[in-house]
Motif scaffolding. Structure first.
Motif: not given
Length: 557
Positions: A213, A259-260, A355, A215, A329
């Motif tokens: 993931g 998105h996680m 993430t 970021t 989030s």
């Protein structure tokens, strides 16, 4: 942390449960659980989307099998990285399952990324292939990926037609699955399964990389958090216990699957528990309310911006039909909690994750849910707060939820859900871990056993649930010929939580739209400054460091 403390994760367990009986690794890996479930209950509906309607386990398994065969024929093998980007669909889910079962590491990317962002990820993780559809302008992503690495094979979620495979690895790919050696892209269509994908999924080891993931980093360069199969499964099993997630649940899933929150929580949880999901390619309040009514939904996951729009709708009371609403989030203002409760009776569960860790902490299902806090550690997770002792400079640690740290301290975590490190970032990995504890960069306090997030140790703006690091945006703005220097910060925003704003020292004035367009051509839409302030000089301390807390005041001069 030790048993008996107020914030121990056992508080999340149903009455009568024993913490010693909790197994967060049950099933081995996500793809093994999913494909076994689809094989044993093939006619059960799993996901719904507007294009295909309800899709059964048998249909997902067949599609995943087809995708896996095509990928293997093109030379994709365990350990390869494969980019994925596109709107939520059953096609995406089947491809995702195929890749995980084959042992590839999925690299989900935001479809709003622009050229430099896509090229940066491709250059960093060196993927073997990219499965993309419905993102950008026609062929835009294909060109950007090819610019970064012409060897990357690009296709859609069906993985057909694939470009020429890596001939030297194709036989190895087939041999590893028990398949007949592939005949390449021009080969005749498969006449039957060449390997049992469900059996292949059971061969995956929990410690194998499953997902990277990306970021944005504090340096402006993206970094990939490498999550194993064990990390992903442990987080889902923890949520299954804490949120009482069962096969009877129907989730309205309007979160994006790059998105996680949408992928690692919403989708992975649904498939692992054996529940059902109603996919929404975009978020629109009316379509969410329609889905709740038409599909008798029981759950909704969203970010605060979504809840703000839902509660402003004349249909807000329809949220009352759900058994659970979760938010994350970004911090959810207490006023918004109250507004949702007053409009619908729903007490939203606010939770905390990253993430790098999937989910860490959640407000409880059975006990009171406290606005402004994120609750207790989830099953298997340990949390401690580390503050600096000004007397000697050594960290002063509190992991007792019954104690209140007088000043905000950094949140450190560990558990089976926490990643092992960033992709090829040894220096950052060293800085990010302390004796096995991951430094989140977030600041927190205990509040009678509930964790309260009170700030950030790292420079970060959370806009509509998306992370924006100022450095990345600053580098783009600084490339403008009329700007001498700049700084980027966040301002409170009633809809987005925080809005990205730019402060520029420039030869001329810039209106908001001009700066939005300039940044928007180079970065994802949510990274565009919503407001631009021209100032005489950036506020700096004696060492020349920008004093970001002074930027807003400088703009008013």
């Amino acid at each position: 942390m030790t048993d008996g403390q107020e914030s121990h994760w056992s508080r999340h367990l149903p009455a009568g449960s024993n913490a010693a009986d909790v197994d967060l690794s049950a099933g081995g890996t996500l793809p093994a659980v999913w494909l076994d479930r689809w094989s044993t209950d093939p006619q059960r509906y799993v996901v719904w989307n507007a294009h295909a309607g309800w899709v059964t386990g048998a249909e997902l398994l067949e599609r995943a099998q087809d995708v896996a065969e095509r990928l293997a024929s093109a030379g994709i093998v365990a350990g390869d990285r494969v980019l994925m980007s596109g709107p939520s669909s059953s096609r995406l889910i089947a491809a995702h399952a195929a890749l995980l079962a084959m042992g590839a590491a999925v690299v989900p990317l935001n479809g709003a990324y622009r050229a430099d962002e896509v090229r940066g990820v491709v250059a960093d993780c060196r993927p073997a292939a990219a499965l993309v559809e419905g993102v950008g302008e026609p062929d835009e992503w294909h060109e950007w990926i090819a610019d970064a690495d012409p060897a990357v094979m690009v296709s859609d979620f069906n993985a057909a037609p694939l470009p020429a495979g890596r001939a030297g690895e194709a036989e190895h790919a087939a041999a590893g699955t028990g398949a007949v050696a592939p005949g390449g892209v021009g080969a005749a269509p498969h006449k039957g399964p060449r390997f049992d994908l469900a059996a292949l999924a059971r061969q995956r080891r929990p410690d194998e990389p499953a997902l990277i993931g990306y970021t944005s980093g504090t340096t402006g360069q993206p970094k990939g958090a490498v999550l194993s199969h064990a990390n992903l499964l442990a987080s889902v099993r923890a949520l299954q216990l804490a949120w009482r997630w069962t096969p009877d649940d129907v989730l309205v899933l309007a979160l994006p699957l790059f998105h996680m929150h949408g992928l690692g929580v919403g989708l992975h949880g649904t498939l692992t528990v054996g529940a059902q999901a109603v996919l929404q390619p975009t978020f629109e309040p009316d379509t969410v309310f329609d889905a709740i009514r038409e599909h008798r939904a029981t759950m909704f996951f969203g970010v605060p911006t979504m809840y703000s729009r839902l509660v402003d709708s004349p249909r807000a009371a329809e949220l009352s039909g759900l058994r659970l609403c979760a938010s994350g989030s970004a911090p959810m203002p207490a006023e918004l909690h109250d507004a949702v409760r007053e409009a619908s009776g729903q007490h939203v569960i606010e939770r905390y994750g990253m993430t790098e860790t999937v989910m860490l902490v959640s407000n409880p299902h059975d006990e009171p849910r406290r606005a402004g806090t994120v609750g207790f550690p989830l099953p298997g997770v340990e949390v401690r707060l580390e503050a600096l002792d000004s007397s000697d400079g050594e960290p002063a640690v509190s992991d007792d939820a019954a104690m209140t740290v007088p000043d905000a301290a950094e949140i450190l975590v560990r558990g089976p859900n926490v990643f092992s490190g960033y992709w090829e970032r040894p220096a950052e990995n060293t800085a990010s871990f302390s004796d096995g504890w991951f430094r989140t960069g977030d600041l927190g306090q205990w509040d009678d056993g509930y964790l309260r997030i009170v700030g950030r140790a790292k420079e970060l703006i959370i806009c509509g649930g998306f992370n924006v690091y100022p450095r990345e945006v600053e580098e783009v703005i600084a490339s403008h010929p009329d700007i001498a220097e700049c700084a980027v910060g966040g301002e409170p925003d009633p809809e987005w939580g925080e809005a990205v704003v730019a402060y520029v020292v420039a030869a001329r004035d810039f209106d908001d739209d001009e700066m939005k367009d300039f940044v928007g051509e180079r970065l994802a839409f949510y990274k565009r400054p919503r407001r631009t302030y021209r100032i005489a000089a950036l506020p700096r301390n004696a060492l020349g460091k920008i004093q970001r807390q002074m930027l807003g005041r400088q703009a008013k001069l």
